[in-house]
Write a protein that holds these residues in place. Structure first.
Motif, PDB file in Angstrom:
ATOM      1  N   ASN A  81      -2.789  11.033   2.837  1.00 47.47           N
ATOM      2  CA  ASN A  81      -3.763  11.297   1.793  1.00 47.47           C
ATOM      3  C   ASN A  81      -5.027  10.477   2.057  1.00 47.47           C
ATOM      4  N   ALA A  88      -7.141   2.936   1.132  1.00 46.22           N
ATOM      5  CA  ALA A  88      -6.355   1.812   0.615  1.00 46.22           C
ATOM      6  C   ALA A  88      -5.786   0.967   1.762  1.00 46.22           C
ATOM      7  N   ASP A 130      -5.500   7.242   0.317  1.00 51.14           N
ATOM      8  CA  ASP A 130      -4.552   6.223   0.757  1.00 51.14           C
ATOM      9  C   ASP A 130      -4.982   5.597   2.074  1.00 51.14           C
ATOM     10  N   LEU A 158      -3.711   1.343  -3.860  1.00 51.25           N
ATOM     11  CA  LEU A 158      -3.322   2.728  -3.611  1.00 51.25           C
ATOM     12  C   LEU A 158      -4.490   3.657  -3.912  1.00 51.25           C
ATOM     13  N   GLY A 159      -4.445   4.848  -3.335  1.00 57.13           N
ATOM     14  CA  GLY A 159      -5.490   5.823  -3.592  1.00 57.13           C
ATOM     15  C   GLY A 159      -5.539   6.211  -5.057  1.00 57.13           C
ATOM     16  N   VAL A 166       0.837  -1.199   0.000  1.00 61.61           N
ATOM     17  CA  VAL A 166       0.000   0.000   0.000  1.00 61.61           C
ATOM     18  C   VAL A 166       0.874   1.251   0.000  1.00 61.61           C
ATOM     19  N   THR A 194      -6.912   0.845  -7.475  1.00 63.75           N
ATOM     20  CA  THR A 194      -6.924   2.200  -6.914  1.00 63.75           C
ATOM     21  C   THR A 194      -8.287   2.452  -6.291  1.00 63.75           C
ATOM     22  N   VAL A 218       1.492   5.135   0.335  1.00 61.13           N
ATOM     23  CA  VAL A 218       0.779   6.236   1.000  1.00 61.13           C
ATOM     24  C   VAL A 218       1.577   7.518   0.817  1.00 61.13           C
ATOM     25  N   LYS A 219       0.870   8.641   0.780  1.00 59.44           N
ATOM     26  CA  LYS A 219       1.524   9.927   0.544  1.00 59.44           C
ATOM     27  C   LYS A 219       1.210  10.901   1.671  1.00 59.44           C
ATOM     28  N   SER A 279       6.108   4.706   1.608  1.00 62.02           N
ATOM     29  CA  SER A 279       5.925   6.129   1.329  1.00 62.02           C
ATOM     30  C   SER A 279       7.201   6.690   0.726  1.00 62.02           C
TER      31      SER A 279
END
Length: 250
Positions: free
Chosen positions: A36, A42, A39, A115-116, A5, A175, A7-8, A62
């Motif tokens: 995010n 997710a 995310d 992921l988002g 996964v 996504t 992530v941001k 990340s």
């Protein structure tokens, strides 16, 4: 099966964005940052798949500055097993992110990458699709439902005017959209446990990726404020103004 996964770390969605006086970008001084929102969805979906016995490990990755570790810790506090931090100092464009994630995927061998669909800072909506192309995997974008069954995954995705269900052969990219789930809150015990979970530190060079930006931001400006509306006395006047002033009627 592993689930990866990405992530941001982004400006928290509750924060009102301020543009720097010189127009060079967004002012991040003393601004609250968080994961995010797409995310978060997710991560939640990956954890639900693990709890359902469809996965054995959830790995959060990340790409960003040292502070991105905080975002990874958030995912670990939600229930992920371990994290990977690819440390970068400057902005990383979606294609470079996708190339780095390809390297992580090749190293970890996940069955699914969730992921988002997009990040709320740049709204690019590109990374998932680029990653699928680079890996040669099937993709289910804008997912509102995910069912993993053996070597296949069924994804219900939101499209214009309704929904579409596709079947993917694993490994695959998914996504997430807003209606997929409601992310959980991290409990205090899990927050404490997250501090002891491992986070491996890598660099883009470890995956042979050059993160030098290909785009140059010339100027950033705030949107023009909305003008106040007007009242009309009759339908005839409304139609007239829509024709002559707004220009929306022929």
């Amino acid at each position: 099966m592993k689930i990866l996964v990405p992530v941001k770390r982004v400006v928290d969605y509750n924060v009102k964005i301020r543009v720097k006086p010189d127009g060079s970008g967004v002012d991040l001084t003393n601004v609250k940052m968080s994961m995010n929102p797409f995310d978060e969805i997710a991560v939640e979906e990956a954890l639900r798949q693990k709890e359902a016995g469809k996965a054995t490990e959830v790995i959060v990755v990340s790409i960003g500055p040292a502070q991105a570790v905080e975002t990874i810790r958030t995912g670990l506090a939600m229930g992920a097993d371990r994290g990977i931090h690819v440390k970068t100092d400057g902005p990383v464009e979606p294609l470079a992110v996708a190339k780095i994630l390809k390297g992580v995927a090749n190293a970890e061998g996940p069955g699914v990458i969730i992921l988002g669909k997009q990040a709320i800072d740049d709204d690019c909506n590109q990374t998932g699709q680029m990653l699928a192309a680079l890996l040669g995997w099937g993709q289910g974008t804008f997912a509102s439902k995910l069912v993993i069954d053996g070597e296949k995954a069924e994804v219900t995705r939101e499209v214009d005017g309704g929904s579409q269900t596709v079947e993917l052969k694993l490994p695959a990219i998914v996504t997430t959209d807003l209606r997929l789930n409601e992310p959980r809150y991290a409990s205090l015990p899990n927050i404490m446990k997250a501090k002891k979970k491992p986070i491996a530190e890598q660099s883009p060079a470890d995956y042979g990726v050059d993160t030098t930006p290909r785009l140059k931001v010339l100027k950033t400006v705030e949107p023009v404020g909305r003008k106040g509306g007007i009242k009309v006395a009759s339908v005839r006047e409304l139609v007239s103004k829509l024709k002559t002033e707004a220009g929306v009627l022929p």
